[in-house]
Design a protein around this motif. Structure first.
Motif, PDB file in Angstrom:
ATOM      1  N   SER A   1       5.100  14.662  -8.840  1.00  0.00           N
ATOM      2  CA  SER A   1       6.395  15.334  -8.639  1.00  0.00           C
ATOM      3  C   SER A   1       6.568  15.864  -7.216  1.00  0.00           C
ATOM      4  O   SER A   1       7.158  16.920  -6.998  1.00  0.00           O
ATOM      5  N   LYS A   2       6.046  15.121  -6.256  1.00  0.00           N
ATOM      6  CA  LYS A   2       6.168  15.507  -4.850  1.00  0.00           C
ATOM      7  C   LYS A   2       7.418  14.867  -4.240  1.00  0.00           C
ATOM      8  O   LYS A   2       7.862  13.806  -4.664  1.00  0.00           O
ATOM      9  N   THR A   3       7.963  15.549  -3.228  1.00  0.00           N
ATOM     10  CA  THR A   3       9.134  15.029  -2.534  1.00  0.00           C
ATOM     11  C   THR A   3       8.712  14.303  -1.262  1.00  0.00           C
ATOM     12  O   THR A   3       7.675  14.617  -0.661  1.00  0.00           O
TER      13      THR A   3
ATOM     14  N   ARG B   1       2.032   7.310  -6.506  1.00  0.00           N
ATOM     15  CA  ARG B   1       1.085   8.411  -6.741  1.00  0.00           C
ATOM     16  C   ARG B   1       1.742   9.754  -6.446  1.00  0.00           C
ATOM     17  O   ARG B   1       1.613  10.706  -7.214  1.00  0.00           O
ATOM     18  N   TRP B   2       2.438   9.849  -5.306  1.00  0.00           N
ATOM     19  CA  TRP B   2       3.111  11.096  -4.962  1.00  0.00           C
ATOM     20  C   TRP B   2       4.183  11.444  -5.986  1.00  0.00           C
ATOM     21  O   TRP B   2       4.328  12.591  -6.377  1.00  0.00           O
TER      22      TRP B   2
ATOM     23  N   GLY C   1       0.819  -1.213   0.000  1.00  0.00           N
ATOM     24  CA  GLY C   1       0.000   0.000   0.000  1.00  0.00           C
ATOM     25  C   GLY C   1       0.850   1.258   0.000  1.00  0.00           C
ATOM     26  O   GLY C   1       0.541   2.239  -0.695  1.00  0.00           O
ATOM     27  N   LEU C   2       1.945   1.241   0.772  1.00  0.00           N
ATOM     28  CA  LEU C   2       2.840   2.399   0.807  1.00  0.00           C
ATOM     29  C   LEU C   2       3.531   2.577  -0.546  1.00  0.00           C
ATOM     30  O   LEU C   2       3.645   3.708  -1.042  1.00  0.00           O
ATOM     31  N   GLN C   3       3.967   1.491  -1.152  1.00  0.00           N
ATOM     32  CA  GLN C   3       4.603   1.598  -2.464  1.00  0.00           C
ATOM     33  C   GLN C   3       3.650   2.207  -3.489  1.00  0.00           C
ATOM     34  O   GLN C   3       4.048   3.039  -4.305  1.00  0.00           O
TER      35      GLN C   3
END
Length: 160
Positions: free
Chosen positions: A25-27, A20-21, A13-15
């Motif tokens: 283009s989120k850090t 998605r993040w 789920g985290l992967q």
């Protein structure tokens, strides 16, 4: 209350969330710990960590991992309780438990843009620092808030 459990992830789920993040283009910043009894020092460290990136992932030592690191009387709060408290914090975007003594496997899987650790560490003492830097990320060491530690709180409570 419904959003809090949604911030506690298993690895697949985290992967998925990280993908998605990254598409946006989120850090991503990553920090870890036992966070057995949350205190002002933890809040300061987590707040500082959250300022380093768009999203903050917290790797939380499992109960078994905490016992191996801190001793047979720890943790005071079980892993589900600690994960719920951690996920309830506004600055935390994701919480994931890990069973190992160190979060190295988790760090290499997450591959954060920023690895954040609180304390009196040098970069060569921080688990995962070499791997994060090799992948193009950076490592930040946040100062400790003097006078706040879980062990100190436990000692104070036991002396009452």
């Amino acid at each position: 209350m419904r959003i809090i459990p949604q911030k506690i992830y298993d690895l697949p789920g985290l992967q998925h969330q990280i993908r998605r993040w990254r598409l946006l283009s989120k850090t991503i910043a990553f920090t870890n710990g036992c966070f057995d009894i949350l205190h002002q020092g933890h809040i300061a460290s987590l707040s500082d960590a959250a300022r380093e990136a768009d999203f903050l992932i917290v790797g939380l030592n499992s109960d078994a991992s905490t016992r191996r690191l801190k001793g047979p009387q720890r943790p005071i709060n079980n892993e589900q309780a600690r994960a719920t408290v951690m996920a309830s914090l506004l600055m935390v975007d994701a919480v994931i438990l890990f069973e190992e003594d160190t979060p190295l496997n988790l760090i290499t899987t997450v591959s954060p843009d920023v690895l954040v650790k609180g304390g009196d560490y040098t970069i060569d003492q921080i688990v995962g620092a070499k791997e994060v830097i090799a992948a193009g990320g950076r490592v930040v060491i946040n100062p400790i808030v003097p006078g706040f530690s879980t062990t100190g709180l436990i000692d104070k409570i036991c002396s009452l």
